[in-house]
Design a protein around this motif. Sequence first.
Motif, PDB file in Angstrom:
ATOM      1  N   LEU A  56       2.465   6.983  -6.875  1.00 53.75           N
ATOM      2  CA  LEU A  56       1.455   8.164  -7.658  1.00 53.75           C
ATOM      3  C   LEU A  56       1.951   9.370  -7.724  1.00 53.75           C
ATOM      4  CD1 LEU A  56      -1.695   7.076  -5.506  1.00 53.75           C
ATOM      5  CD2 LEU A  56      -1.267   6.318  -7.824  1.00 53.75           C
ATOM      6  N   GLU A  57       1.946   9.708  -9.007  1.00 56.00           N
ATOM      7  CA  GLU A  57       2.503  11.329  -9.124  1.00 56.00           C
ATOM      8  C   GLU A  57       1.373  12.220  -9.242  1.00 56.00           C
ATOM      9  OE1 GLU A  57       4.981  11.216 -12.729  1.00 56.00           O
ATOM     10  OE2 GLU A  57       6.437   9.594 -11.926  1.00 56.00           O
ATOM     11  N   ASP A  58       0.009  11.752  -9.233  1.00 56.86           N
ATOM     12  CA  ASP A  58      -0.891  12.822  -9.398  1.00 56.86           C
ATOM     13  C   ASP A  58      -2.066  12.275  -8.423  1.00 56.86           C
ATOM     14  OD1 ASP A  58      -2.531  14.782  -9.867  1.00 56.86           O
ATOM     15  OD2 ASP A  58      -3.113  14.256 -12.040  1.00 56.86           O
ATOM     16  N   ARG A  59      -1.860  12.490  -6.982  1.00 57.00           N
ATOM     17  CA  ARG A  59      -2.862  11.937  -6.134  1.00 57.00           C
ATOM     18  C   ARG A  59      -4.120  12.685  -6.171  1.00 57.00           C
ATOM     19  NH1 ARG A  59       2.147  12.307  -3.533  1.00 57.00           N
ATOM     20  NH2 ARG A  59       3.198  10.554  -3.488  1.00 57.00           N
ATOM     21  N   ARG A  60      -5.195  12.193  -5.787  1.00 55.72           N
ATOM     22  CA  ARG A  60      -6.589  13.025  -5.876  1.00 55.72           C
ATOM     23  C   ARG A  60      -6.662  13.741  -4.340  1.00 55.72           C
ATOM     24  NH1 ARG A  60     -10.922   8.481  -7.907  1.00 55.72           N
ATOM     25  NH2 ARG A  60     -10.282   8.374 -10.128  1.00 55.72           N
ATOM     26  N   GLU A  61      -5.882  13.224  -3.344  1.00 52.46           N
ATOM     27  CA  GLU A  61      -5.926  13.834  -2.063  1.00 52.46           C
ATOM     28  C   GLU A  61      -4.630  13.555  -1.465  1.00 52.46           C
ATOM     29  OE1 GLU A  61      -8.768  11.445  -2.275  1.00 52.46           O
ATOM     30  OE2 GLU A  61      -7.040   9.759  -2.258  1.00 52.46           O
ATOM     31  N   PRO A  62      -4.105  14.337  -0.568  1.00 49.40           N
ATOM     32  CA  PRO A  62      -2.785  14.379   0.138  1.00 49.40           C
ATOM     33  C   PRO A  62      -3.125  13.319   1.476  1.00 49.40           C
ATOM     34  CG  PRO A  62      -4.157  16.195   1.016  1.00 49.40           C
ATOM     35  CD  PRO A  62      -4.870  16.040  -0.195  1.00 49.40           C
ATOM     36  N   TRP A  63      -1.903  12.549   1.432  1.00 49.07           N
ATOM     37  CA  TRP A  63      -1.872  11.613   2.621  1.00 49.07           C
ATOM     38  C   TRP A  63      -1.067  12.162   3.761  1.00 49.07           C
ATOM     39  CZ3 TRP A  63      -4.006   6.532   3.506  1.00 49.07           C
ATOM     40  CH2 TRP A  63      -4.995   5.959   2.541  1.00 49.07           C
ATOM     41  N   LEU A  64      -1.281  11.971   5.050  1.00 50.33           N
ATOM     42  CA  LEU A  64      -0.534  12.036   6.220  1.00 50.33           C
ATOM     43  C   LEU A  64      -0.232  10.569   6.720  1.00 50.33           C
ATOM     44  CD1 LEU A  64       0.737  14.176   7.913  1.00 50.33           C
ATOM     45  CD2 LEU A  64      -1.066  13.881   9.671  1.00 50.33           C
ATOM     46  N   VAL A  65       0.907  10.376   7.059  1.00 50.78           N
ATOM     47  CA  VAL A  65       1.199   8.705   7.229  1.00 50.78           C
ATOM     48  C   VAL A  65       2.352   8.941   8.438  1.00 50.78           C
ATOM     49  CG1 VAL A  65       2.224   6.664   6.701  1.00 50.78           C
ATOM     50  CG2 VAL A  65       0.702   8.088   4.893  1.00 50.78           C
ATOM     51  N   VAL A  66       2.020   7.863   9.322  1.00 53.54           N
ATOM     52  CA  VAL A  66       2.967   8.140  10.411  1.00 53.54           C
ATOM     53  C   VAL A  66       3.734   6.848  10.495  1.00 53.54           C
ATOM     54  CG1 VAL A  66       1.255   7.164  12.250  1.00 53.54           C
ATOM     55  CG2 VAL A  66       3.349   7.807  13.223  1.00 53.54           C
ATOM     56  N   LEU A  67       5.017   6.656  10.299  1.00 48.54           N
ATOM     57  CA  LEU A  67       5.928   5.566  10.366  1.00 48.54           C
ATOM     58  C   LEU A  67       6.042   5.429  12.050  1.00 48.54           C
ATOM     59  CD1 LEU A  67       8.457   6.528   7.700  1.00 48.54           C
ATOM     60  CD2 LEU A  67       6.170   5.659   7.339  1.00 48.54           C
ATOM     61  N   TYR A  68       5.629   4.097  12.450  1.00 52.22           N
ATOM     62  CA  TYR A  68       5.778   3.844  13.871  1.00 52.22           C
ATOM     63  C   TYR A  68       6.107   2.412  14.247  1.00 52.22           C
ATOM     64  CZ  TYR A  68       1.540   0.926  13.456  1.00 52.22           C
ATOM     65  OH  TYR A  68       0.581   0.038  13.346  1.00 52.22           O
ATOM     66  N   ALA A  69       6.545   2.186  15.617  1.00 51.38           N
ATOM     67  CA  ALA A  69       6.407   0.929  16.022  1.00 51.38           C
ATOM     68  C   ALA A  69       5.730   0.850  17.334  1.00 51.38           C
ATOM     69  CB  ALA A  69       8.112   0.717  16.457  1.00 51.38           C
TER      70      ALA A  69
ATOM     71  N   GLY B 117       0.671  -1.357   0.127  1.00 50.18           N
ATOM     72  CA  GLY B 117       0.145   0.058   0.149  1.00 50.18           C
ATOM     73  C   GLY B 117       0.900   1.260   0.016  1.00 50.18           C
ATOM     74  N   ILE B 118       1.904   1.442   0.974  1.00 48.81           N
ATOM     75  CA  ILE B 118       2.838   2.585   0.965  1.00 48.81           C
ATOM     76  C   ILE B 118       3.463   2.735  -0.347  1.00 48.81           C
ATOM     77  CG2 ILE B 118       4.619   1.930   2.323  1.00 48.81           C
ATOM     78  CD1 ILE B 118       4.204   4.313   3.670  1.00 48.81           C
ATOM     79  N   GLU B 119       4.195   1.577  -0.981  1.00 51.60           N
ATOM     80  CA  GLU B 119       4.808   1.612  -2.213  1.00 51.60           C
ATOM     81  C   GLU B 119       3.924   2.110  -3.274  1.00 51.60           C
ATOM     82  OE1 GLU B 119       6.185  -2.456  -2.738  1.00 51.60           O
ATOM     83  OE2 GLU B 119       8.044  -1.899  -1.639  1.00 51.60           O
ATOM     84  N   ASN B 120       2.757   1.591  -3.360  1.00 49.47           N
ATOM     85  CA  ASN B 120       1.621   2.215  -4.433  1.00 49.47           C
ATOM     86  C   ASN B 120       1.516   3.626  -4.090  1.00 49.47           C
ATOM     87  OD1 ASN B 120       1.292  -0.126  -5.660  1.00 49.47           O
ATOM     88  ND2 ASN B 120      -0.295  -0.828  -4.460  1.00 49.47           N
ATOM     89  N   LEU B 121       1.561   4.249  -2.951  1.00 49.29           N
ATOM     90  CA  LEU B 121       1.458   5.541  -2.603  1.00 49.29           C
ATOM     91  C   LEU B 121       2.289   6.334  -3.071  1.00 49.29           C
ATOM     92  CD1 LEU B 121      -0.635   7.679  -1.152  1.00 49.29           C
ATOM     93  CD2 LEU B 121       0.424   6.950   1.169  1.00 49.29           C
TER      94      LEU B 121
ATOM     95  N   PRO C 277       1.795  15.089  -0.453  1.00 47.48           N
ATOM     96  CA  PRO C 277       0.835  16.221  -1.040  1.00 47.48           C
ATOM     97  C   PRO C 277       0.408  15.533  -2.509  1.00 47.48           C
ATOM     98  CG  PRO C 277       3.149  16.626  -1.456  1.00 47.48           C
ATOM     99  CD  PRO C 277       3.119  15.152  -0.716  1.00 47.48           C
ATOM    100  N   LYS C 278      -0.515  16.391  -3.105  1.00 49.32           N
ATOM    101  CA  LYS C 278      -0.995  16.256  -4.175  1.00 49.32           C
ATOM    102  C   LYS C 278       0.098  16.599  -5.168  1.00 49.32           C
ATOM    103  CE  LYS C 278      -5.847  17.462  -3.386  1.00 49.32           C
ATOM    104  NZ  LYS C 278      -7.010  18.304  -3.884  1.00 49.32           N
ATOM    105  N   HIS C 279      -0.057  16.015  -6.492  1.00 53.09           N
ATOM    106  CA  HIS C 279       0.857  16.290  -7.578  1.00 53.09           C
ATOM    107  C   HIS C 279       2.373  16.186  -7.236  1.00 53.09           C
ATOM    108  CE1 HIS C 279      -2.772  17.560  -8.973  1.00 53.09           C
ATOM    109  NE2 HIS C 279      -2.885  18.613  -8.109  1.00 53.09           N
ATOM    110  N   SER C 280       2.613  15.208  -6.454  1.00 50.74           N
ATOM    111  CA  SER C 280       4.202  15.329  -5.826  1.00 50.74           C
ATOM    112  C   SER C 280       4.218  13.774  -5.593  1.00 50.74           C
ATOM    113  CB  SER C 280       4.483  16.031  -4.861  1.00 50.74           C
ATOM    114  OG  SER C 280       5.889  15.882  -4.315  1.00 50.74           O
ATOM    115  N   SER C 281       5.404  13.195  -6.089  1.00 51.14           N
ATOM    116  CA  SER C 281       5.569  11.702  -5.651  1.00 51.14           C
ATOM    117  C   SER C 281       6.358  11.645  -4.494  1.00 51.14           C
ATOM    118  CB  SER C 281       6.292  10.918  -6.849  1.00 51.14           C
ATOM    119  OG  SER C 281       7.626  11.478  -7.163  1.00 51.14           O
ATOM    120  N   TRP C 282       7.111  12.761  -4.061  1.00 44.77           N
ATOM    121  CA  TRP C 282       8.028  12.553  -3.026  1.00 44.77           C
ATOM    122  C   TRP C 282       7.440  12.929  -1.774  1.00 44.77           C
ATOM    123  CZ3 TRP C 282      11.994   9.702  -2.235  1.00 44.77           C
ATOM    124  CH2 TRP C 282      12.989  10.165  -1.033  1.00 44.77           C
TER     125      TRP C 282
END
Length: 463
Positions: free
Chosen positions: A367-380, A360-364, A436-441
């Motif tokens: 995406l170079e043109d996302r429909r919405e931004p994603w906020l993701v926490v990397l955690y243990a 899932g995160i690899e697919n995210l 963010p939208k419109h950004s792969s990084w």
Amino acid sequence: MAFAVTSSTAIAGSISSRSSPFYEQPKAPQFGSFQLLDRSPLPSTPVNSSRRRCAVKPLNAEPKRNDSIVPFAATMVAPEVVGKVEAEDFEQLAKDLENASPLEIMDKALEKFGNDIAIAFSGAEDVALIEYANLTGRPFRVFSLDTGRLNPETYKFFDTVEKHYGIRIEYMFPDAVEVQALVRTKGLFSFYEDGHQECCRVRKVRPLRRALKGLRAWITGQRKDQSPGTRSEIPVVQVDPVFEGMDGGIGSLVKWNPVANVEGHDIWNFLRAMNVPVNSLHSQGYISIGCEPCTRPVLPGQHEREGRWWWEDAKAKECGLHKGNIKEENLDQLNGNANGAASVADIFNSQSVVSLTRTGIENLMKLEDRREPWLVVLYAPWCRFCQGMEGSYVELAEKLAGTGVKVGKFRADGEQKAFAQKELQLGSFPTILLFPKHSSWPIKYPSEKRDVDSLMAFVNALQ
């Protein structure tokens, strides 16, 4: 080195009226600036147990002090002890004292070891230990490790404590040749690049080892709520698993942790109630205080230990003085490599937080043109710092529900850690990313303020 003693006469008036035998002030001869109390003799019969034991010789035995803590007055002697403690089951004693108050535990420690025990004082909130020792009415010793890199406020605090209690702190210093070699070879701030363990070993661990070789027991301010994964199971008394005492060998040193079961806010309630002097750094946001280059104030939503060695992962929040706390079976989990870590209860559980798999995160990321931004926490889930921000992150996710911003989580320990470090900018847990939208990084959240308002400002500025 100075021999730290305190007088029981200063507090006799305040506690002599109590009915409990613990507070009785028996008459005793006066020696110098302190009074030796006529306490009951120690039992001479060893405790029969198959558990690990620690042999303890009588307190008036000839001390073996080589390059260690040395009494200020060579003519002072420890109280005479009738009988001999040949062996003691400290595991059983820890169970017996599990529900005891810090004052009772401190009194027991000083009673058993007299002049051969000392309080390790760091200049932080463990001044509570000195207050408890003072309240027992017994003589006590205090030592501290002067690394040469403490805050000016800490040095001033040492002086204040000495004057407040009428004691002399016994300072231990690092070996000048070892410090010189380290600095000349690697510079003054090598710990920012290759970890703090080497510097701590030279400036703290080795001086402590020398100090403890002059003792049979020591007293620390460790609490179970202080550090993730390393202090959650510490007993109130134990045979020290790492260091040796004056007699040498495994089992020659006893370690007392009188405030092990006390929470941080209760320590501070005690300090305020007793009007105990505290380090002025506490009023500037410092909670856990160490060397100046490696300590900073904690921020909203942070655990108190995050102010120490903040550039490193959660597993590194110890300097080596208490490395015996880390059990072998916990090492892999602390390093994020254990398969068994899957049994730890998960966190950030909410319908508003999407759990992402590796795919899932690899697919995210693709995406170079996302429909919405994603906020993701990397955690243990075992990380106390991640646990500390769980409430604010879930609250943020619920506020963002329906706004077009997706909130997710990705468990990045164990087998996923190397991938997260290489591809997702993981430095330490937790790491927060905005796709963010419109950004792969992804953009890494740069602040350690993890309250809802700070995280919301980050999202609003970049979505």
